[in-house]
Design a protein around this motif. Sequence first.
Motif, PDB file in Angstrom:
ATOM      1  N   LEU A   1       4.627   2.438  -6.793  1.00  0.00           N
ATOM      2  CA  LEU A   1       3.364   3.181  -6.666  1.00  0.00           C
ATOM      3  C   LEU A   1       2.220   2.236  -6.309  1.00  0.00           C
ATOM      4  CD1 LEU A   1       1.791   5.922  -7.157  1.00  0.00           C
ATOM      5  CD2 LEU A   1       1.342   5.057  -9.431  1.00  0.00           C
TER       6      LEU A   1
ATOM      7  N   ASN B   1     -11.267   1.050  -4.742  1.00  0.00           N
ATOM      8  CA  ASN B   1     -11.218   1.788  -3.479  1.00  0.00           C
ATOM      9  C   ASN B   1     -12.258   2.891  -3.421  1.00  0.00           C
ATOM     10  OD1 ASN B   1      -8.872   0.829  -1.703  1.00  0.00           O
ATOM     11  ND2 ASN B   1      -8.040   0.812  -3.772  1.00  0.00           N
TER      12      ASN B   1
ATOM     13  N   LEU C   1      -3.706   0.448 -11.970  1.00  0.00           N
ATOM     14  CA  LEU C   1      -3.903   1.692 -11.235  1.00  0.00           C
ATOM     15  C   LEU C   1      -5.378   2.104 -11.226  1.00  0.00           C
ATOM     16  CD1 LEU C   1      -2.645   4.149  -9.762  1.00  0.00           C
ATOM     17  CD2 LEU C   1      -2.482   5.250 -11.987  1.00  0.00           C
ATOM     18  N   TRP C   2      -6.017   2.090 -12.406  1.00  0.00           N
ATOM     19  CA  TRP C   2      -7.408   2.552 -12.463  1.00  0.00           C
ATOM     20  C   TRP C   2      -8.368   1.531 -11.855  1.00  0.00           C
ATOM     21  CZ3 TRP C   2      -6.896   7.326 -12.374  1.00  0.00           C
ATOM     22  CH2 TRP C   2      -5.891   7.955 -13.101  1.00  0.00           C
TER      23      TRP C   2
ATOM     24  N   LEU D   1      -4.595  13.240 -10.983  1.00  0.00           N
ATOM     25  CA  LEU D   1      -4.713  12.178  -9.991  1.00  0.00           C
ATOM     26  C   LEU D   1      -3.417  11.364  -9.929  1.00  0.00           C
ATOM     27  CD1 LEU D   1      -7.054  11.321  -8.167  1.00  0.00           C
ATOM     28  CD2 LEU D   1      -7.723   9.682  -9.886  1.00  0.00           C
ATOM     29  N   GLN D   2      -2.889  11.038 -11.099  1.00  0.00           N
ATOM     30  CA  GLN D   2      -1.632  10.271 -11.133  1.00  0.00           C
ATOM     31  C   GLN D   2      -0.511  11.054 -10.464  1.00  0.00           C
ATOM     32  OE1 GLN D   2       0.064   8.294 -14.379  1.00  0.00           O
ATOM     33  NE2 GLN D   2      -1.779   7.244 -15.028  1.00  0.00           N
TER      34      GLN D   2
ATOM     35  N   LEU E   1      -0.890  10.846  -6.779  1.00  0.00           N
ATOM     36  CA  LEU E   1      -0.588   9.507  -6.273  1.00  0.00           C
ATOM     37  C   LEU E   1       0.919   9.240  -6.294  1.00  0.00           C
ATOM     38  CD1 LEU E   1      -3.592   7.549  -7.858  1.00  0.00           C
ATOM     39  CD2 LEU E   1      -3.357   8.317  -5.491  1.00  0.00           C
ATOM     40  N   TRP E   2       1.586   9.717  -7.343  1.00  0.00           N
ATOM     41  CA  TRP E   2       3.051   9.595  -7.394  1.00  0.00           C
ATOM     42  C   TRP E   2       3.688  10.329  -6.215  1.00  0.00           C
ATOM     43  CZ3 TRP E   2       5.641   6.122  -9.781  1.00  0.00           C
ATOM     44  CH2 TRP E   2       5.304   5.696 -11.074  1.00  0.00           C
TER      45      TRP E   2
ATOM     46  N   ILE F   1      -5.895   7.163  -2.160  1.00  0.00           N
ATOM     47  CA  ILE F   1      -6.713   7.276  -3.368  1.00  0.00           C
ATOM     48  C   ILE F   1      -7.877   8.246  -3.129  1.00  0.00           C
ATOM     49  CG2 ILE F   1      -8.281   5.973  -4.895  1.00  0.00           C
ATOM     50  CD1 ILE F   1      -6.196   3.654  -4.625  1.00  0.00           C
TER      51      ILE F   1
ATOM     52  N   LEU G   1       0.302   2.447  -2.406  1.00  0.00           N
ATOM     53  CA  LEU G   1      -0.927   3.244  -2.300  1.00  0.00           C
ATOM     54  C   LEU G   1      -1.955   2.605  -1.384  1.00  0.00           C
ATOM     55  CD1 LEU G   1      -1.762   4.511  -5.871  1.00  0.00           C
ATOM     56  CD2 LEU G   1      -0.897   5.798  -3.915  1.00  0.00           C
TER      57      LEU G   1
ATOM     58  N   PHE H   1       0.185  -1.331 -16.169  1.00  0.00           N
ATOM     59  CA  PHE H   1       0.265  -0.373 -15.064  1.00  0.00           C
ATOM     60  C   PHE H   1      -1.015   0.457 -14.984  1.00  0.00           C
ATOM     61  CE2 PHE H   1       1.193   4.115 -13.996  1.00  0.00           C
ATOM     62  CZ  PHE H   1       1.361   3.952 -12.627  1.00  0.00           C
TER      63      PHE H   1
ATOM     64  N   MET I   1      -7.519  -0.054  -9.143  1.00  0.00           N
ATOM     65  CA  MET I   1      -7.379   0.290  -7.721  1.00  0.00           C
ATOM     66  C   MET I   1      -8.232   1.504  -7.379  1.00  0.00           C
ATOM     67  SD  MET I   1      -3.364   0.024  -6.712  1.00  0.00           S
ATOM     68  CE  MET I   1      -3.475   0.464  -4.982  1.00  0.00           C
TER      69      MET I   1
END
Lengths: 75, 197
Positions: free
Chosen positions: B111, A54, A47-48, B170-171, B174-175, B120, B115, A43, A50
């Motif tokens: 998530l 981006n 996530l990182w 940041l997390q 984003l959540w 982001i 996104l 995960f 992405m």
Amino acid sequence: MDCKDLVEKLYFYLDGEVLSEEERRAIEEHLALCRKCCERYEFERLLWDMVRHNGQNDHVPEALIARIESVIAQF
Amino acid sequence: MMKTKEEQKRVFQELLVPELPALFRTALRMTRNREDAEDLVQEAVTKAFAAFDRFEEGTNFRAWIFKILTNTFINNYYRLRDRQKAPSLEEMEDETSFQPSFEGVTPEEALLNTLTREDILRAIESLPLEFRAVVVLTLVEGFSYKETAEILDIPIGTVMSRLHRGRKLLQKLLWEYSTRKTGMEKENEKGWTAKTL
């Protein structure tokens, strides 16, 4: 290595920060054996990735390139 | 041996051009405004050339010019209005965090699937500057912790702690974005509302 140790080292590992060969091997062994940590790792990695992908996706405006060229020409 | 001005320009340009996209997007994340970002890059390039005779060839040009960019930003662009716009750390780190749950999909999958690039970038640009700078330099631009410490002129331990908190913030953002979206979809579909803050 237990799950707590892994959480502490996970970001160093993901960020490619210097870990000893021994620490890196211990992380990889733990990830191979512990499903919970492996899921967390996957995960975080996705996530990182992405965020990086981006975050890097802006194009330099032509006008800025022209401005920079003209600034350099005047030096 | 001293280089002529023309030689200096040529070497400078060769080193600069590959870094322009990264300099521009970093300026964009810092200023949160295209016009200011372009001005910032131009100003940093001008300063860098003026100081280029002190740059040691063969050393890390990328880190060197990023240092000039971030210093120029902090000195000239990080005005009071920007500080006021950023939410307080207490607001952002409010630990009433939540664990969203969606039927059949893990919250993590939800998530990652919902996104967008806009989410982001919005999340990165919402971070207070000290966290934003470290997050952009390490996580987006791929500088090592040590290089980031040198660029921002802060100890490596500070880079690590800001990165840790920056990642958490940041997390959390984003959540929130993801839950808001998924919650709405579920609500439309089945009248079901995702847990919110």
